[in-house]
Design a protein around this motif. Sequence first.
Motif, mmCIF file in Angstrom:
data_model
loop_
_atom_site.group_PDB
_atom_site.id
_atom_site.type_symbol
_atom_site.label_atom_id
_atom_site.label_comp_id
_atom_site.label_asym_id
_atom_site.label_seq_id
_atom_site.Cartn_x
_atom_site.Cartn_y
_atom_site.Cartn_z
ATOM 1 N N LEU A 92 -2.471 0.800 7.577
ATOM 2 C CA LEU A 92 -2.786 -0.556 7.173
ATOM 3 C C LEU A 92 -4.028 -0.810 7.757
ATOM 4 O O LEU A 92 -4.416 -0.531 8.657
ATOM 5 N N HIS A 93 -4.786 -1.563 6.876
ATOM 6 C CA HIS A 93 -6.122 -1.935 7.074
ATOM 7 C C HIS A 93 -6.108 -3.473 7.223
ATOM 8 O O HIS A 93 -7.317 -4.161 7.423
ATOM 9 N N VAL B 46 0.895 -1.368 0.071
ATOM 10 C CA VAL B 46 0.081 0.008 -0.079
ATOM 11 C C VAL B 46 0.725 1.249 0.065
ATOM 12 O O VAL B 46 1.677 1.562 0.983
ATOM 13 N N ARG B 47 0.671 2.166 -0.995
ATOM 14 C CA ARG B 47 1.578 3.407 -1.016
ATOM 15 C C ARG B 47 0.897 4.454 -0.303
ATOM 16 O O ARG B 47 -0.233 5.008 -0.582
ATOM 17 N N CYS B 48 1.799 4.914 0.644
ATOM 18 C CA CYS B 48 1.569 6.144 1.355
ATOM 19 C C CYS B 48 1.535 7.428 0.520
ATOM 20 O O CYS B 48 2.786 7.559 0.260
ATOM 21 N N ASN C 279 -2.285 -8.500 5.677
ATOM 22 C CA ASN C 279 -1.461 -9.033 4.549
ATOM 23 C C ASN C 279 -0.901 -7.973 3.714
ATOM 24 O O ASN C 279 -0.598 -7.823 2.496
ATOM 25 N N GLU C 280 -0.929 -6.724 4.405
ATOM 26 C CA GLU C 280 -0.428 -5.415 3.907
ATOM 27 C C GLU C 280 0.956 -4.767 4.250
ATOM 28 O O GLU C 280 1.193 -5.194 5.483
ATOM 29 N N CYS C 281 1.517 -4.318 3.500
ATOM 30 C CA CYS C 281 2.931 -3.436 3.881
ATOM 31 C C CYS C 281 2.791 -2.142 3.599
ATOM 32 O O CYS C 281 2.297 -1.891 2.284
ATOM 33 N N LEU C 282 3.279 -1.373 4.325
ATOM 34 C CA LEU C 282 3.289 0.207 3.954
ATOM 35 C C LEU C 282 4.340 0.699 3.468
ATOM 36 O O LEU C 282 5.300 0.536 3.954
ATOM 37 N N TRP C 283 4.032 1.165 1.887
ATOM 38 C CA TRP C 283 5.244 1.826 1.363
ATOM 39 C C TRP C 283 5.353 3.260 1.370
ATOM 40 O O TRP C 283 4.287 3.960 0.902
ATOM 41 N N THR C 284 6.243 3.624 2.316
ATOM 42 C CA THR C 284 6.404 5.128 2.646
ATOM 43 C C THR C 284 7.410 6.023 1.796
ATOM 44 O O THR C 284 7.654 7.081 2.312
#
Length: 220
Positions: free
Chosen positions: A166-167, A157-159, A170-175
């Motif tokens: 994250l929601h 998930v692109r921030c 199974n998500e990784c936050l791309w910062t």
Amino acid sequence: MTWTVNGCLVALAILFAWRVEDFAEACSCSPAHPQQAFCSSDVVIRAKVIAMNKVDVGNDVYGNPVKQVKYDVKLIKMFKGPVMDIEAIYTAPISALCGVTLDIEGQMEYLITGKLESDGNVHVTLCDFIEPWDAMSPIQKKSLPERYHMGCDCKIVRCETLPCALHADNECLWTDWVLENYISGPQAQHFACIQRRDGSCAWYRGAAQPKKDFLDIEEP
């Protein structure tokens, strides 16, 4: 209706402006982490570009010939794709239509992701991840294909603006974009989002293959 010469010029200028705007808006896509590009592509190869020419690929709905740029390539390694020797890739003739410009003078090696179309050809666009091989980080190279493949069930998930969260597990936050103001930041160059044994996902960094039961970010 009577048209003056100046009126015709104005009308043509407006029409041209509309066409330019149409082309400018024709190519639009969100940046993708290299892992996302790997997982969503039909073909991922390391190849050297050796020649380029424009070819006819058929006609449009009005009967006008449609041209594409054909890049002849020498396949060095296939990381993902069909069991076949890929000798060429195709792209649109201009960047406004997402056409890709590759260097042919120095026979540069690229990491190329693309789509395998129904005609059997590999097509690439500006929305694909295409990077000079020498510009890639060592961890990006090592992540092809095993490490990225291990995270294809994860969602990156692109921030874009802070705060972001994250929601799902199974998500990784791309910062990279919000913290570095640069898409090819540390997470793009040095991390992979990998699924853990419990089904959750987390960023992983390291030269060795990750343990199946790793709990969080690991350093080399």
